[in-house]
Design an enzyme around this catalytic site. Structure first.
Site, short mmCIF file in Angstrom:
data_model
loop_
_atom_site.label_atom_id
_atom_site.label_comp_id
_atom_site.label_asym_id
_atom_site.label_seq_id
_atom_site.Cartn_x
_atom_site.Cartn_y
_atom_site.Cartn_z
N ILE A 1 -3.46 -7.96 -6.16
CA ILE A 1 -3.34 -8.80 -4.97
C ILE A 1 -2.78 -8.01 -3.80
O ILE A 1 -1.78 -7.29 -3.96
CB ILE A 1 -2.41 -10.00 -5.25
CG1 ILE A 1 -2.90 -10.80 -6.46
CG2 ILE A 1 -2.27 -10.89 -4.02
CD1 ILE A 1 -1.87 -11.73 -7.04
N CYS A 2 -3.39 -8.17 -2.63
CA CYS A 2 -2.88 -7.57 -1.40
C CYS A 2 -2.25 -8.69 -0.57
O CYS A 2 -2.95 -9.48 0.05
CB CYS A 2 -4.01 -6.90 -0.62
SG CYS A 2 -3.47 -6.15 0.92
#
Length: 195
Positions: free
Chosen positions: A88-89
């Protein structure tokens, strides 16, 4: 050292209104307070609507002063989530983490990320390009992935999950195992039994 009292309070707080918030937290099968399983429901009005997304959560020794490590276990088509490994960014999982945040607010932020992708700061370039250049195709693909991987009623998955949970396996692990083996109940059972 992880503040276990805080983590226990956060678990209770998060699950108190999960039918309203759409997020929940549970202990992983090893029952270690540093390893949790989370779920978020897909936001209404998005291609993720109706999906239930499973997230693996690991708390570092420095928690709550260091951010939790989170990764989608359910495959999701999104510019800020790796379609390969679920990484996840999200800024609050890195440099913008604050001890004032908690696991529930972080899970709600992940849910909000599903509603408002940030294609200019992507983790998955292919998905981001599709989002920017072929938006209808992006929506159709994201909806297809949600139908295939995140819906409980997808191809009898609900019944398979129920059977395996009745055998004593935690629900979050059952979902992960079924997703890893393409929904094959027997292979999922083998995977769960082998640890």
């Amino acid at each position: 050292m992880v503040d276990f009292v805080r983590v226990q309070k956060e678990l209770v707080q998060c699950n108190k209104d999960n039918s309203v918030s759409g997020v929940s937290l549970n202990l992983h099968e090893d029952e270690d307070l540093k390893h949790l399983c989370g779920t978020i429901t897909g936001p209404v009005g998005t291609p993720y609507e109706g999906g239930l997304f499973h997230i693996d959560i690991r708390l570092p020794e420095s928690y709550p002063f260091g951010p939790p490590k989170m990764q989608f276990k359910t495959k999701v088509w999104h510019p800020n989530i790796s379609s390969q490994n679920g990484a996840i960014c999200l800024d609050i999982l890195k440099e913008n983490w604050s001890p004032a945040l908690n696991l529930k607010t972080t899970m709600l932020s992940l849910q909000a990320l599903l509603s408002t992708p940030v294609p200019d700061d992507p983790l998955d370039g292919v998905v981001a390009r599709q989002y920017l250049n072929e938006h209808q195709t992006f929506v159709a693909t994201a909806r297809y992935w949600t139908e295939t991987f995140a819906k409980k009623n997808s191809s009898g998955t609900e019944e398979k999950v129920q059977k395996l949970v009745e055998m004593g396996f935690p629900e979050c692990l059952v979902w992960t195992a079924l997703e890893a083996v393409g929904g094959d109940e027997n292979l999922a059972l083998e995977k769960l039994c082998s640890g």
